[in-house]
Design a protein around this motif. Structure first.
Motif, PDB file in Angstrom:
ATOM      1  N   TRP A  29       8.029  21.711 -76.918  1.00 13.41           N
ATOM      2  CA  TRP A  29       7.530  23.083 -76.965  1.00 13.41           C
ATOM      3  C   TRP A  29       6.009  23.064 -77.065  1.00 13.41           C
ATOM      4  CZ3 TRP A  29      10.506  27.155 -75.969  1.00 13.41           C
ATOM      5  CH2 TRP A  29      11.883  27.065 -76.197  1.00 13.41           C
ATOM      6  N   PRO A  30       5.303  23.877 -76.282  1.00 11.97           N
ATOM      7  CA  PRO A  30       3.840  23.908 -76.400  1.00 11.97           C
ATOM      8  C   PRO A  30       3.408  24.439 -77.763  1.00 11.97           C
ATOM      9  CG  PRO A  30       4.614  25.624 -74.891  1.00 11.97           C
ATOM     10  CD  PRO A  30       5.794  24.763 -75.206  1.00 11.97           C
ATOM     11  N   GLU A  31       2.291  23.923 -78.244  1.00  9.90           N
ATOM     12  CA  GLU A  31       1.804  24.268 -79.577  1.00  9.90           C
ATOM     13  C   GLU A  31       1.602  25.769 -79.760  1.00  9.90           C
ATOM     14  OE1 GLU A  31       0.170  24.064 -83.453  1.00  9.90           O
ATOM     15  OE2 GLU A  31       1.394  22.661 -82.297  1.00  9.90           O
ATOM     16  N   PHE A  32       1.109  26.436 -78.730  1.00  5.59           N
ATOM     17  CA  PHE A  32       0.783  27.858 -78.902  1.00  5.59           C
ATOM     18  C   PHE A  32       2.020  28.729 -79.119  1.00  5.59           C
ATOM     19  CE2 PHE A  32       0.944  27.098 -74.294  1.00  5.59           C
ATOM     20  CZ  PHE A  32       1.846  28.054 -73.869  1.00  5.59           C
ATOM     21  N   ILE A  33       3.187  28.282 -78.671  1.00  2.94           N
ATOM     22  CA  ILE A  33       4.401  29.077 -78.868  1.00  2.94           C
ATOM     23  C   ILE A  33       4.693  29.263 -80.353  1.00  2.94           C
ATOM     24  CG2 ILE A  33       6.918  29.006 -78.629  1.00  2.94           C
ATOM     25  CD1 ILE A  33       5.582  29.969 -76.137  1.00  2.94           C
ATOM     26  N   ALA A  34       4.419  28.246 -81.149  1.00  2.37           N
ATOM     27  CA  ALA A  34       4.657  28.326 -82.592  1.00  2.37           C
ATOM     28  C   ALA A  34       3.718  29.311 -83.277  1.00  2.37           C
ATOM     29  CB  ALA A  34       4.510  26.949 -83.229  1.00  2.37           C
ATOM     30  N   ARG A  35       2.716  29.817 -82.553  1.00  2.00           N
ATOM     31  CA  ARG A  35       1.744  30.751 -83.138  1.00  2.00           C
ATOM     32  C   ARG A  35       2.130  32.207 -82.930  1.00  2.00           C
ATOM     33  NH1 ARG A  35      -0.792  27.131 -86.394  1.00  2.00           N
ATOM     34  NH2 ARG A  35      -0.961  25.154 -85.251  1.00  2.00           N
ATOM     35  N   ASP A  36       3.257  32.448 -82.270  1.00  2.00           N
ATOM     36  CA  ASP A  36       3.791  33.806 -82.182  1.00  2.00           C
ATOM     37  C   ASP A  36       4.154  34.256 -83.597  1.00  2.00           C
ATOM     38  OD1 ASP A  36       5.400  36.024 -80.522  1.00  2.00           O
ATOM     39  OD2 ASP A  36       6.721  35.263 -82.112  1.00  2.00           O
ATOM     40  N   LEU A  37       3.573  35.357 -84.060  1.00  2.74           N
ATOM     41  CA  LEU A  37       3.715  35.732 -85.472  1.00  2.74           C
ATOM     42  C   LEU A  37       5.142  36.128 -85.838  1.00  2.74           C
ATOM     43  CD1 LEU A  37       0.412  37.689 -86.242  1.00  2.74           C
ATOM     44  CD2 LEU A  37       1.025  35.330 -86.836  1.00  2.74           C
ATOM     45  N   HIS A 206      -8.455  26.497 -78.006  1.00  4.95           N
ATOM     46  CA  HIS A 206      -8.930  25.194 -77.554  1.00  4.95           C
ATOM     47  C   HIS A 206      -8.229  24.074 -78.331  1.00  4.95           C
ATOM     48  CE1 HIS A 206     -11.468  22.015 -76.066  1.00  4.95           C
ATOM     49  NE2 HIS A 206     -11.872  21.727 -77.290  1.00  4.95           N
ATOM     50  N   ARG A 207      -8.056  24.290 -79.633  1.00  7.03           N
ATOM     51  CA  ARG A 207      -7.383  23.288 -80.469  1.00  7.03           C
ATOM     52  C   ARG A 207      -5.907  23.163 -80.090  1.00  7.03           C
ATOM     53  NH1 ARG A 207      -8.898  25.292 -84.873  1.00  7.03           N
ATOM     54  NH2 ARG A 207      -7.009  26.280 -85.669  1.00  7.03           N
ATOM     55  N   TRP A 208      -5.266  24.265 -79.770  1.00  9.76           N
ATOM     56  CA  TRP A 208      -3.849  24.233 -79.432  1.00  9.76           C
ATOM     57  C   TRP A 208      -3.582  23.643 -78.055  1.00  9.76           C
ATOM     58  CZ3 TRP A 208      -3.308  30.162 -80.715  1.00  9.76           C
ATOM     59  CH2 TRP A 208      -3.423  30.336 -82.103  1.00  9.76           C
ATOM     60  N   THR A 209      -4.525  23.816 -77.124  1.00  3.80           N
ATOM     61  CA  THR A 209      -4.240  23.485 -75.724  1.00  3.80           C
ATOM     62  C   THR A 209      -5.171  22.441 -75.116  1.00  3.80           C
ATOM     63  OG1 THR A 209      -5.715  25.196 -74.821  1.00  3.80           O
ATOM     64  CG2 THR A 209      -3.457  25.867 -75.374  1.00  3.80           C
ATOM     65  N   GLY A 210      -6.334  22.230 -75.707  1.00  2.38           N
ATOM     66  CA  GLY A 210      -7.324  21.341 -75.114  1.00  2.38           C
ATOM     67  C   GLY A 210      -8.144  21.986 -74.018  1.00  2.38           C
ATOM     68  N   VAL A 211      -7.877  23.244 -73.725  1.00  3.89           N
ATOM     69  CA  VAL A 211      -8.588  23.964 -72.672  1.00  3.89           C
ATOM     70  C   VAL A 211      -9.816  24.650 -73.264  1.00  3.89           C
ATOM     71  CG1 VAL A 211      -8.433  25.864 -71.009  1.00  3.89           C
ATOM     72  CG2 VAL A 211      -6.466  24.341 -71.370  1.00  3.89           C
ATOM     73  N   PRO A 212     -10.986  24.550 -72.627  1.00  2.00           N
ATOM     74  CA  PRO A 212     -12.159  25.270 -73.126  1.00  2.00           C
ATOM     75  C   PRO A 212     -12.070  26.761 -72.792  1.00  2.00           C
ATOM     76  CG  PRO A 212     -12.724  24.058 -71.135  1.00  2.00           C
ATOM     77  CD  PRO A 212     -11.316  23.670 -71.480  1.00  2.00           C
ATOM     78  N   PHE A 213     -12.121  27.576 -73.797  1.00  2.00           N
ATOM     79  CA  PHE A 213     -12.111  29.024 -73.606  1.00  2.00           C
ATOM     80  C   PHE A 213     -13.552  29.515 -73.789  1.00  2.00           C
ATOM     81  CE2 PHE A 213      -7.705  28.114 -74.249  1.00  2.00           C
ATOM     82  CZ  PHE A 213      -7.030  29.079 -73.509  1.00  2.00           C
ATOM     83  N   ASP A 214     -14.355  29.269 -72.771  1.00  2.00           N
ATOM     84  CA  ASP A 214     -15.782  29.535 -72.860  1.00  2.00           C
ATOM     85  C   ASP A 214     -16.263  30.557 -71.836  1.00  2.00           C
ATOM     86  OD1 ASP A 214     -15.343  27.983 -70.659  1.00  2.00           O
ATOM     87  OD2 ASP A 214     -16.678  26.349 -71.261  1.00  2.00           O
ATOM     88  N   ARG A 215     -15.302  31.295 -71.254  1.00  2.00           N
ATOM     89  CA  ARG A 215     -15.674  32.336 -70.299  1.00  2.00           C
ATOM     90  C   ARG A 215     -14.683  33.484 -70.406  1.00  2.00           C
ATOM     91  NH1 ARG A 215     -12.088  32.178 -66.084  1.00  2.00           N
ATOM     92  NH2 ARG A 215     -10.928  30.217 -65.767  1.00  2.00           N
ATOM     93  N   ASP A 216     -15.104  34.636 -69.969  1.00  2.00           N
ATOM     94  CA  ASP A 216     -14.235  35.807 -70.015  1.00  2.00           C
ATOM     95  C   ASP A 216     -13.244  35.796 -68.854  1.00  2.00           C
ATOM     96  OD1 ASP A 216     -15.469  36.836 -72.263  1.00  2.00           O
ATOM     97  OD2 ASP A 216     -16.905  38.025 -71.124  1.00  2.00           O
ATOM     98  N   GLY A 217     -12.126  36.461 -69.073  1.00  3.65           N
ATOM     99  CA  GLY A 217     -11.148  36.629 -68.006  1.00  3.65           C
ATOM    100  C   GLY A 217      -9.900  35.799 -68.203  1.00  3.65           C
ATOM    101  N   GLU A 218      -9.123  35.675 -67.142  1.00  2.00           N
ATOM    102  CA  GLU A 218      -7.849  34.958 -67.202  1.00  2.00           C
ATOM    103  C   GLU A 218      -8.076  33.455 -67.080  1.00  2.00           C
ATOM    104  OE1 GLU A 218      -5.338  36.621 -64.187  1.00  2.00           O
ATOM    105  OE2 GLU A 218      -4.618  38.185 -65.543  1.00  2.00           O
ATOM    106  N   ILE A 219      -7.427  32.713 -67.961  1.00  2.00           N
ATOM    107  CA  ILE A 219      -7.556  31.264 -67.979  1.00  2.00           C
ATOM    108  C   ILE A 219      -6.160  30.653 -67.976  1.00  2.00           C
ATOM    109  CG2 ILE A 219      -8.332  29.276 -69.336  1.00  2.00           C
ATOM    110  CD1 ILE A 219     -10.625  30.977 -70.355  1.00  2.00           C
ATOM    111  N   GLU A 220      -5.901  29.775 -67.024  1.00  2.00           N
ATOM    112  CA  GLU A 220      -4.601  29.110 -66.961  1.00  2.00           C
ATOM    113  C   GLU A 220      -4.513  28.019 -68.024  1.00  2.00           C
ATOM    114  OE1 GLU A 220      -3.492  27.869 -63.055  1.00  2.00           O
ATOM    115  OE2 GLU A 220      -4.016  29.799 -62.142  1.00  2.00           O
ATOM    116  N   VAL A 221      -3.368  27.938 -68.649  1.00  2.00           N
ATOM    117  CA  VAL A 221      -3.136  27.034 -69.771  1.00  2.00           C
ATOM    118  C   VAL A 221      -1.925  26.154 -69.450  1.00  2.00           C
ATOM    119  CG1 VAL A 221      -2.574  26.913 -72.237  1.00  2.00           C
ATOM    120  CG2 VAL A 221      -4.046  28.760 -71.371  1.00  2.00           C
ATOM    121  N   PRO A 222      -1.990  24.856 -69.693  1.00  2.00           N
ATOM    122  CA  PRO A 222      -0.817  24.004 -69.458  1.00  2.00           C
ATOM    123  C   PRO A 222       0.413  24.520 -70.201  1.00  2.00           C
ATOM    124  CG  PRO A 222      -2.744  22.643 -69.875  1.00  2.00           C
ATOM    125  CD  PRO A 222      -3.157  24.069 -70.153  1.00  2.00           C
ATOM    126  N   ASP A 223       1.533  24.611 -69.495  1.00  2.00           N
ATOM    127  CA  ASP A 223       2.830  25.036 -70.042  1.00  2.00           C
ATOM    128  C   ASP A 223       2.919  26.528 -70.339  1.00  2.00           C
ATOM    129  OD1 ASP A 223       3.963  22.404 -70.006  1.00  2.00           O
ATOM    130  OD2 ASP A 223       2.821  21.949 -71.809  1.00  2.00           O
TER     131      ASP A 223
END
Length: 252
Positions: A29-37, A206-223
């Motif tokens: 399971w991707p890390e970010f899924i566990a962050r759903d409140l 960034h910590r959950w996915t390794g993807v840099p979130f350094d710009r505005d807009g839609e960003i594709e994330v692994p998984d």
């Protein structure tokens, strides 16, 4: 001897001693899924409160798969069997109904997790069948599922409603997990547009996915099934995940 001959599947109500092993299963399971409140708050309580709706698979002394579902009343005003808010919504309804002692009319699957060492053995089919049986034994004739299609992350820009309609030459769904449900007798009904919602800062994402979130807009994330939306000005990343509603009619 078949590859699954030594596997035993039961409800957690029948095997309560296995509750302590539920999260020993290795998973992807991707890390970010566990962050759903909603899930963070309520999912861990499901085995304790609804053990008769949860199934477990063992091989010898080892727990190798788990499956969760929850009952809820879909007939109340403002409710339906397959709400747009999908997974989050049915989970909150189930606990609200539990607190208010309302009778259930429907059950929703929440997850089936197979230990990574035991993938490819047909366990997903067996676990789904076991969930269907567990729900039917509780006197319900409907199991719905806000399915997280396993290959949707490869097409994050394709709307879920369009993705759900993709089929192979034999007419079965192109997606492997949707195909399991259809082969088990389920029908793909509609998209759950906002089944899960995860919000965090760009640094957290960034910590959950390794993807840099350094710009505005839609960003594709692994998984991720759809892109996440980044708003650097407000230091916020929002991810609203769609799922695919599948309905299983359970015959007596």
């Amino acid at each position: 001897m078949t590859d699954t001959e030594n596997i035993e599947i039961s409800t957690l109500a029948e095997r309560p001693e296995l509750a302590a092993q539920l999260y020993d299963i290795s998973n992807n399971w991707p890390e970010f899924i566990a962050r759903d409140l909603v899930g963070y708050t309520l999912l861990s309580r499901v085995p304790e409160e609804f053990p008769q709706y949860c199934v477990v698979a063992t091989e010898g002394d080892r727990l190798i798969a788990r499956g969760y579902s929850v009952p809820f009343d879909a007939t109340l005003e403002g409710r339906e069997e397959m709400p747009d808010r999908g997974w989050d919504q049915v989970l909150t309804w189930a606990f609200d109904d539990l607190r208010r002692e309302r009778p259930a009319t429907t059950a929703s699957a929440l997850e089936i997790t197979i230990d990574l060492d035991h993938l490819g053995r047909g366990l997903s089919h067996l676990m789904l069948a076991a969930l269907r049986d567990a729900v039917q034994r509780q006197g319900l004739d409907v199991l719905v599922a806000p399915v997280r299609p396993t290959a949707k992350h490869l097409q994050p820009r394709v709307p879920m409603a369009e993705y759900m309609r993709q089929v192979r030459d034999d007419g079965l769904p192109a997606d492997p997990w949707l195909r399991v449900h259809v082969r088990a007798g389920g029908t793909i009904e509609k998209a759950a547009a906002a089944s899960m919602t995860v919000s965090g800062t760009p640094a957290e994402w960034h910590r959950w996915t390794g993807v840099p979130f350094d710009r505005d807009g839609e960003i594709e994330v692994p998984d991720a099934l759809v892109p996440a939306h980044c708003d650097t000005r407000h230091d916020r990343v929002s991810y609203v995940e769609p799922n695919a509603w599948v309905r299983h009619g359970l015959r007596p």
